[in-house]
Design a protein around this motif. Structure first.
Motif, PDB file in Angstrom:
ATOM      1  N   GLU A 319      12.631  -4.885 -18.550  1.00 44.09           N
ATOM      2  CA  GLU A 319      12.092  -4.717 -17.200  1.00 44.09           C
ATOM      3  C   GLU A 319      12.632  -3.477 -16.510  1.00 44.09           C
ATOM      4  O   GLU A 319      11.960  -2.879 -15.685  1.00 44.09           O
ATOM      5  CB  GLU A 319      12.420  -5.957 -16.354  1.00 44.09           C
ATOM      6  CG  GLU A 319      11.753  -7.235 -16.826  1.00 44.09           C
ATOM      7  CD  GLU A 319      10.245  -7.180 -16.703  1.00 44.09           C
ATOM      8  OE1 GLU A 319       9.747  -6.512 -15.796  1.00 44.09           O
ATOM      9  OE2 GLU A 319       9.563  -7.810 -17.544  1.00 44.09           O
ATOM     10  N   GLY A 320      13.846  -3.103 -16.834  1.00 41.53           N
ATOM     11  CA  GLY A 320      14.471  -1.981 -16.140  1.00 41.53           C
ATOM     12  C   GLY A 320      14.213  -0.631 -16.767  1.00 41.53           C
ATOM     13  O   GLY A 320      14.643   0.386 -16.243  1.00 41.53           O
ATOM     14  N   GLY A 321      13.515  -0.585 -17.930  1.00 41.74           N
ATOM     15  CA  GLY A 321      13.282   0.697 -18.593  1.00 41.74           C
ATOM     16  C   GLY A 321      14.338   0.979 -19.638  1.00 41.74           C
ATOM     17  O   GLY A 321      15.374   0.314 -19.702  1.00 41.74           O
ATOM     18  N   VAL A 322      14.062   2.005 -20.437  1.00 39.91           N
ATOM     19  CA  VAL A 322      14.910   2.270 -21.600  1.00 39.91           C
ATOM     20  C   VAL A 322      16.333   2.684 -21.233  1.00 39.91           C
ATOM     21  O   VAL A 322      17.241   2.581 -22.057  1.00 39.91           O
ATOM     22  CB  VAL A 322      14.279   3.350 -22.499  1.00 39.91           C
ATOM     23  CG1 VAL A 322      12.971   2.862 -23.093  1.00 39.91           C
ATOM     24  CG2 VAL A 322      14.053   4.650 -21.712  1.00 39.91           C
ATOM     25  N   LYS A 323      16.534   3.155 -20.009  1.00 39.72           N
ATOM     26  CA  LYS A 323      17.865   3.618 -19.617  1.00 39.72           C
ATOM     27  C   LYS A 323      18.616   2.611 -18.763  1.00 39.72           C
ATOM     28  O   LYS A 323      19.739   2.871 -18.343  1.00 39.72           O
ATOM     29  CB  LYS A 323      17.771   4.951 -18.867  1.00 39.72           C
ATOM     30  CG  LYS A 323      17.288   6.104 -19.746  1.00 39.72           C
ATOM     31  CD  LYS A 323      17.377   7.426 -19.024  1.00 39.72           C
ATOM     32  CE  LYS A 323      16.968   8.587 -19.943  1.00 39.72           C
ATOM     33  NZ  LYS A 323      17.068   9.890 -19.281  1.00 39.72           N
ATOM     34  N   PHE A 324      18.003   1.468 -18.509  1.00 37.46           N
ATOM     35  CA  PHE A 324      18.663   0.484 -17.652  1.00 37.46           C
ATOM     36  C   PHE A 324      19.560  -0.413 -18.489  1.00 37.46           C
ATOM     37  O   PHE A 324      19.125  -0.989 -19.480  1.00 37.46           O
ATOM     38  CB  PHE A 324      17.616  -0.356 -16.910  1.00 37.46           C
ATOM     39  CG  PHE A 324      18.189  -1.061 -15.716  1.00 37.46           C
ATOM     40  CD1 PHE A 324      18.437  -0.369 -14.541  1.00 37.46           C
ATOM     41  CD2 PHE A 324      18.496  -2.408 -15.769  1.00 37.46           C
ATOM     42  CE1 PHE A 324      18.972  -1.007 -13.434  1.00 37.46           C
ATOM     43  CE2 PHE A 324      19.043  -3.058 -14.674  1.00 37.46           C
ATOM     44  CZ  PHE A 324      19.276  -2.356 -13.505  1.00 37.46           C
ATOM     45  N   THR A 325      20.811  -0.538 -18.097  1.00 39.46           N
ATOM     46  CA  THR A 325      21.789  -1.319 -18.865  1.00 39.46           C
ATOM     47  C   THR A 325      22.517  -2.278 -17.935  1.00 39.46           C
ATOM     48  O   THR A 325      22.478  -2.150 -16.710  1.00 39.46           O
ATOM     49  CB  THR A 325      22.827  -0.403 -19.533  1.00 39.46           C
ATOM     50  OG1 THR A 325      23.573   0.299 -18.528  1.00 39.46           O
ATOM     51  CG2 THR A 325      22.150   0.611 -20.444  1.00 39.46           C
ATOM     52  N   HIS A 326      23.189  -3.242 -18.545  1.00 42.70           N
ATOM     53  CA  HIS A 326      24.032  -4.142 -17.772  1.00 42.70           C
ATOM     54  C   HIS A 326      25.433  -3.555 -17.632  1.00 42.70           C
ATOM     55  O   HIS A 326      25.964  -3.413 -16.545  1.00 42.70           O
ATOM     56  CB  HIS A 326      24.107  -5.514 -18.450  1.00 42.70           C
ATOM     57  CG  HIS A 326      24.907  -6.520 -17.676  1.00 42.70           C
ATOM     58  ND1 HIS A 326      26.287  -6.533 -17.654  1.00 42.70           N
ATOM     59  CD2 HIS A 326      24.521  -7.555 -16.892  1.00 42.70           C
ATOM     60  CE1 HIS A 326      26.713  -7.520 -16.881  1.00 42.70           C
ATOM     61  NE2 HIS A 326      25.664  -8.167 -16.413  1.00 42.70           N
ATOM     62  N   GLY A 327      26.032  -3.203 -18.755  1.00 44.93           N
ATOM     63  CA  GLY A 327      27.290  -2.478 -18.738  1.00 44.93           C
ATOM     64  C   GLY A 327      28.542  -3.314 -18.673  1.00 44.93           C
ATOM     65  O   GLY A 327      29.648  -2.772 -18.777  1.00 44.93           O
ATOM     66  N   LEU A 349      26.232  -3.328 -12.295  1.00 43.26           N
ATOM     67  CA  LEU A 349      27.272  -2.798 -11.412  1.00 43.26           C
ATOM     68  C   LEU A 349      28.074  -1.691 -12.075  1.00 43.26           C
ATOM     69  O   LEU A 349      28.333  -0.648 -11.474  1.00 43.26           O
ATOM     70  CB  LEU A 349      28.201  -3.935 -10.980  1.00 43.26           C
ATOM     71  CG  LEU A 349      29.346  -3.541 -10.034  1.00 43.26           C
ATOM     72  CD1 LEU A 349      28.774  -2.985  -8.733  1.00 43.26           C
ATOM     73  CD2 LEU A 349      30.239  -4.738  -9.743  1.00 43.26           C
ATOM     74  N   ALA A 350      28.444  -1.896 -13.342  1.00 43.28           N
ATOM     75  CA  ALA A 350      29.284  -0.902 -14.022  1.00 43.28           C
ATOM     76  C   ALA A 350      28.591   0.444 -14.194  1.00 43.28           C
ATOM     77  O   ALA A 350      29.191   1.491 -13.939  1.00 43.28           O
ATOM     78  CB  ALA A 350      29.745  -1.453 -15.373  1.00 43.28           C
ATOM     79  N   PHE A 376      27.413   4.116 -20.744  1.00 41.90           N
ATOM     80  CA  PHE A 376      26.799   2.862 -21.158  1.00 41.90           C
ATOM     81  C   PHE A 376      25.383   3.112 -21.677  1.00 41.90           C
ATOM     82  O   PHE A 376      24.663   3.959 -21.144  1.00 41.90           O
ATOM     83  CB  PHE A 376      26.717   1.891 -19.975  1.00 41.90           C
ATOM     84  CG  PHE A 376      28.050   1.483 -19.441  1.00 41.90           C
ATOM     85  CD1 PHE A 376      28.766   0.462 -20.038  1.00 41.90           C
ATOM     86  CD2 PHE A 376      28.601   2.105 -18.323  1.00 41.90           C
ATOM     87  CE1 PHE A 376      30.004   0.077 -19.546  1.00 41.90           C
ATOM     88  CE2 PHE A 376      29.827   1.724 -17.822  1.00 41.90           C
ATOM     89  CZ  PHE A 376      30.538   0.712 -18.439  1.00 41.90           C
ATOM     90  N   THR A 377      25.003   2.372 -22.682  1.00 37.50           N
ATOM     91  CA  THR A 377      23.632   2.398 -23.191  1.00 37.50           C
ATOM     92  C   THR A 377      23.208   0.964 -23.483  1.00 37.50           C
ATOM     93  O   THR A 377      24.024   0.040 -23.465  1.00 37.50           O
ATOM     94  CB  THR A 377      23.524   3.220 -24.489  1.00 37.50           C
ATOM     95  OG1 THR A 377      24.290   2.563 -25.526  1.00 37.50           O
ATOM     96  CG2 THR A 377      24.030   4.646 -24.307  1.00 37.50           C
ATOM     97  N   GLN A 378      21.933   0.783 -23.768  1.00 31.59           N
ATOM     98  CA  GLN A 378      21.473  -0.551 -24.148  1.00 31.59           C
ATOM     99  C   GLN A 378      22.130  -0.999 -25.456  1.00 31.59           C
ATOM    100  O   GLN A 378      22.394  -2.182 -25.661  1.00 31.59           O
ATOM    101  CB  GLN A 378      19.950  -0.572 -24.253  1.00 31.59           C
ATOM    102  CG  GLN A 378      19.264  -0.424 -22.906  1.00 31.59           C
ATOM    103  CD  GLN A 378      17.766  -0.607 -22.966  1.00 31.59           C
ATOM    104  OE1 GLN A 378      17.178  -0.690 -24.036  1.00 31.59           O
ATOM    105  NE2 GLN A 378      17.132  -0.668 -21.801  1.00 31.59           N
ATOM    106  N   LYS A 379      22.395  -0.043 -26.347  1.00 35.13           N
ATOM    107  CA  LYS A 379      23.059  -0.387 -27.601  1.00 35.13           C
ATOM    108  C   LYS A 379      24.517  -0.818 -27.375  1.00 35.13           C
ATOM    109  O   LYS A 379      25.051  -1.636 -28.127  1.00 35.13           O
ATOM    110  CB  LYS A 379      23.013   0.795 -28.571  1.00 35.13           C
ATOM    111  CG  LYS A 379      21.612   1.102 -29.098  1.00 35.13           C
ATOM    112  CD  LYS A 379      21.068  -0.027 -29.959  1.00 35.13           C
ATOM    113  CE  LYS A 379      19.758   0.366 -30.616  1.00 35.13           C
ATOM    114  NZ  LYS A 379      19.196  -0.706 -31.456  1.00 35.13           N
TER     115      LYS A 379
END
Length: 497
Positions: A319-327, A349-350, A376-379
């Motif tokens: 939902e957040g796109g390829v660059k959106f991460t939790h971190g 947040l991170a 941070f990345t999705q990976k």
């Protein structure tokens, strides 16, 4: 004048022929039994095998199926039996009537014996979710219909001998370390192909371009339909277009600012949603920590937590796109309801804030590249989720114990145990009390280890992780279907692999 053939002579001849046939049949079955006993004695196993020369092999030996005549072994089914170590040459390979071999979801390692792959009668080979390594250069059985070597550590080129397997319908090689180009596979019966998450390069052969993207994903140097088109130009800077490059950077900067603003808004909204759940749980660790007033989690609860958290992280990524991460995936950010439904807190947040100082207490969840680059990345999220899975399975925390500052490198510990000196201690002792879940535990362990692969491109996406967990308990279905079809065509009484 020649003496006429008497009835007595014919009877004697018939008896001799019958005795010869019985001897040959008995010798063949005895040879099969001896080969299996050699295998059992040379390959350690956690679950007991009742293989014994004093009981009938065709009706009593666990995992063994014979043909209708009871003269030869045609199938071996030993999934999730805790087999570990290498398979020596000259045991299973001696079963020259074998049609089905299923040793999936064990801890077998080392190179795969060449005599197994070349068994002339072999039709279905299931070796997924093990630790086999090395190259595959031996000729393969021309009768192979299904070949599944996924989730291992095979390396080298995908064997060219696959082009000779005209009966092949399913080929699974995903999550290995195969290199080089994919061979041209003009196999008219091939219906399922998966070579994703290897180190393959070059263009996808024209004969395979009708397979979906998921068949080839996770190979960063692979190109051509259905992936992006191959280019022979360097993908980096072009000296002729500096102005457009600068404009792109400015646009990208605005986009980043907008993303940060939207992320902050989302975080505030989600923080309010999760606050109530957080105040109710206040649980620093979501794997069944044992203490006063706490009950260890059973396997059903841990699977539910794993799947819920995986779906939540997958939704964030999609939902957040390829660059959106939790971190900041860690056990204390997985909040549970009373029925063990999992939700993820501390969203985004991170990455939005400046990278916080890495405290020893939390470093155990971070991917190696995050510690090195502070990016941070999705990976890297996938890596952290993998650590969480290993925590659920082992009952061990990647956080330092009280009074110690040393961080537990949980992925390294798990790899060392399962590859070098298998012991039941790799799983939480509470899980070992639940019968009949060993295979699911092994498969979940393989998913966790795939997530914590050292190279980011080798890690699956969260969508793939969700699918693997969902498929955890339906892994027998396809093998059962193919085995049943083989049984009908061959008249055998083979069991599910």
């Amino acid at each position: 004048m020649k003496n006429p053939i008497t009835l007595q002579t014919l009877t004697i001849a018939a008896v001799i022929i019958l005795l010869q046939n019985i001897y040959v049949t008995t010798a063949d079955l005895r040879s099969d039994a001896q080969a299996l006993l050699q295998f059992a004695s040379s390959v350690p196993h956690v679950r007991k095998l009742n293989w014994n020369s004093t009981i009938p092999i065709c009706t009593s030996w666990v995992g063994i199926t014979c043909n209708d005549e009871g003269t030869r072994v045609i199938a071996i089914h030993l999934p999730g039996h805790g087999l570990f170590g290498p398979i020596p040459q000259n045991n299973i390979g001696k079963l020259d009537a074998l049609r089905i071999l299923s040793l999936r979801s064990n801890f077998l390692n080392g190179t795969l014996p060449s005599d197994i792959l070349s068994i002339p009668s072999l039709q279905f080979l299931y070796l997924q979710n093990n630790y086999f390594s090395g190259h595959i250069s031996t000729p393969l059985s021309p009768q192979l219909s299904i070949l599944d070597l996924s989730f291992n550590s095979f390396s080298g080129n995908i064997p060219q001998t696959l082009t000779n397997l005209t009966r092949l319908t399913s080929l699974n090689l995903q999550f290995n370390s195969f290199t080089g180009q994919i061979p041209e596979l003009n196999l008219t019966r091939l219906r399922l192909l998966n070579v994703s998450h290897n180190s393959l390069n070059g263009s996808i052969p024209s004969s395979l371009q009708n397979f979906p993207v998921s068949s080839f994903s996770g190979n960063s140097l692979l190109c051509g339909p259905p992936l992006s088109q191959c280019s022979f130009l360097a993908p980096h800077y072009s000296p002729n277009t500096p102005l457009s490059h600068n404009k792109h950077n400015k646009t990208l900067g605005i986009g980043v600012i907008l993303a940060i603003g939207i992320g902050c808004l989302l975080f505030i909204i989600l923080l309010a949603v999760f606050l109530f759940c957080f105040l109710k749980t206040k649980d620093e660790d979501s794997v069944g920590n044992r203490g006063i007033g706490r009950t260890p989690l059973d396997w059903e609860a841990r699977v539910k937590i794993s799947l819920g958290a995986a779906k939540g992280l997958s939704t964030i990524h999609s939902e957040g796109g390829v660059k959106f991460t939790h971190g900041n995936i860690k056990s204390s950010n997985i909040l549970l309801s009373t029925d063990f439904s999992a939700c993820i807190s501390d969203l985004g947040l991170a990455p939005i804030m400046n990278f916080p100082p890495i405290k020893p207490r939390y470093i155990g969840y971070y991917a190696p590249e995050v510690i090195e680059t502070h990016k941070f990345t999705q990976k890297s999220d996938v890596y952290s989720f993998g650590v969480l899975l290993l925590e659920l399975l082992t009952g061990k925390s990647p956080l330092p114990s009280s009074g110690h500052d040393e961080v537990v490198d949980l992925p390294r510990w798990v790899r060392s145990v399962v590859r070098e000196e298998w012991t039941a201690e790799v799983f939480d002792e509470e899980l070992m009390k639940h019968p009949h879940v060993e295979e699911e535990m092994v498969q979940m362990l393989q998913i966790g280890l795939a997530c914590v692969a050292r190279v980011p491109d080798m890690r699956p996406s969260m969508d793939e992780v969700v699918k693997m967990i969902v498929d955890l308990r339906s892994s027998d279905s396809s093998e059962h279907r193919y085995s049943s079809e083989d049984n009908r065509s061959k008249g055998s009484n083979a069991q599910t692999p």
